[in-house]
Design a protein around this motif. Sequence first.
Motif, PDB file in Angstrom:
ATOM      1  N   ARG A 146      41.305  36.427  41.405  1.00 49.28           N
ATOM      2  CA  ARG A 146      40.693  37.857  40.585  1.00 49.28           C
ATOM      3  C   ARG A 146      39.286  37.454  40.092  1.00 49.28           C
ATOM      4  O   ARG A 146      38.398  37.900  40.262  1.00 49.28           O
ATOM      5  N   LYS A 147      39.584  36.535  39.069  1.00 47.98           N
ATOM      6  CA  LYS A 147      38.428  35.962  37.882  1.00 47.98           C
ATOM      7  C   LYS A 147      37.670  35.510  39.288  1.00 47.98           C
ATOM      8  O   LYS A 147      36.161  36.023  38.800  1.00 47.98           O
ATOM      9  N   ARG A 148      37.816  34.514  39.841  1.00 49.68           N
ATOM     10  CA  ARG A 148      36.786  34.267  40.541  1.00 49.68           C
ATOM     11  C   ARG A 148      35.576  35.104  41.676  1.00 49.68           C
ATOM     12  O   ARG A 148      34.931  35.495  41.653  1.00 49.68           O
ATOM     13  N   ILE A 149      36.756  35.823  42.141  1.00 47.14           N
ATOM     14  CA  ILE A 149      35.906  36.873  43.165  1.00 47.14           C
ATOM     15  C   ILE A 149      35.182  38.296  42.377  1.00 47.14           C
ATOM     16  O   ILE A 149      34.401  38.758  42.566  1.00 47.14           O
ATOM     17  N   PHE A 150      35.905  38.516  41.112  1.00 49.50           N
ATOM     18  CA  PHE A 150      34.640  39.493  39.913  1.00 49.50           C
ATOM     19  C   PHE A 150      33.766  38.426  39.876  1.00 49.50           C
ATOM     20  O   PHE A 150      32.840  38.983  39.909  1.00 49.50           O
ATOM     21  N   ILE A 151      33.589  36.958  39.404  1.00 52.22           N
ATOM     22  CA  ILE A 151      32.780  37.036  38.854  1.00 52.22           C
ATOM     23  C   ILE A 151      30.992  36.867  40.001  1.00 52.22           C
ATOM     24  O   ILE A 151      30.463  37.185  39.932  1.00 52.22           O
TER      25      ILE A 151
END
Length: 426
Positions: free
Chosen positions: A11-16
């Motif tokens: 989730r953090k990776r996709i957000f960034i």
Amino acid sequence: MNLNIEQKYWRKRIFILTWLSYAGFYFCRKNLAVTWSSMESDLGLDNSDYASIIFIYSLIYTIGQFVNGYLSDKFGPRKIVSTGLFLAAIANFFLGMSFSVGIVIFLISLNGYGQSTGWSGLIKNMTPWFRTNERGIVMSWWSTCYVTGSFLATIFATYAAFDMDFMSELGWKRGFYFPSIILVAIAFIYLLFTRNNPQDINLPTILESKYELGNNRKQDNLKLLKILIKNKALWIYSSCYLILKLTRYAFLFWLPIYLEKSLNYNVSDSGYISSVYELIGFFGVILAGYSSDKLFDSKRFSTISLMMLGLATVCLIHSSLISFGSAGVIISIALIGIATYGPDSLISTAGAMDVGGKKGAGMAAGIINGTGSIGQMFSGYIVVAINETYGWDNLFNFFVIMALVGGGLAALNWNYKSPDTYTSFG
């Protein structure tokens, strides 16, 4: 359901990655506004040519929004957005070699189509990773991508075109070459490291409500489209967004020119001062997200209505504020930025996700942004017509009327909260 460590990481990776990608698009969008005065002089163009260029760009961008929203739902955002990133970068690089209005229009059209893959595709990319009750806040932070991207792009293009010592003989052309290099790098990062949804990497799905998951049978995109276009909320969002994009793109493309030609700032100062619009607009995005989720229980229209009424108020007092000199100019630009970007971000992110749900978010975002882009398309002609006939001050009075109309439309759905049922058919 609690998320496992790998789900949280992705989730953090996709957000960034999606945040970075949309911010990157602005490096090859905002540079035209910054460099136009110099291009105008070198190529023998005028404001009417500029309005026509904006119209063509916006027309292709508008058509692309509808097309690419559908394509992102059908083929996945990773392919569609990656293609758009590379196309926008290539078109911008060759814009630095332009020597006629015809070539500028051709390349700006390619750029417009590439840019049109971004919003609907990246909204589609984000949707499977975040639940409805957290989207207002999550997407308020995420949608700082276009505020921050626009701010950084303005600063970078101004520096590259006018203040950088390296390759100084190229002048304003550097405002296209160097941003395109940045966007190519971002395109490779997005293509290599993003994924469409948790299932692509064998993770459990994150959206588990009966409404958001729908069923496992193959969905008919045309059936989904028919359901979406019957949704009243979709069209109120779209109408408000048309007004907001008309306003935002008037400032996006014309604010440096207004500062230079009406308020007599030099070209470099005009570029830097205009960046305040995005810099402080950042806080409007965050304010809208938290207000929507925390104060109004994810009822988006309440926040949208109030902030558009605030936009009308600030535009009304703009002429009084600028009488205080540079401080007044900066304060007015900052407040307009807050009141524009707040509802703009809420409609185009959480609003589109709520209406479209997991399966139709790309399509809903495409319809909303595509409709909004009609306002963007005509913004240049409106600015020129009002400015040449009535002067710059009356342009702000026009925005007062538009903002009041938008705030009134949103107030009609004040208590509306999307049940996210539009993906449960089958």
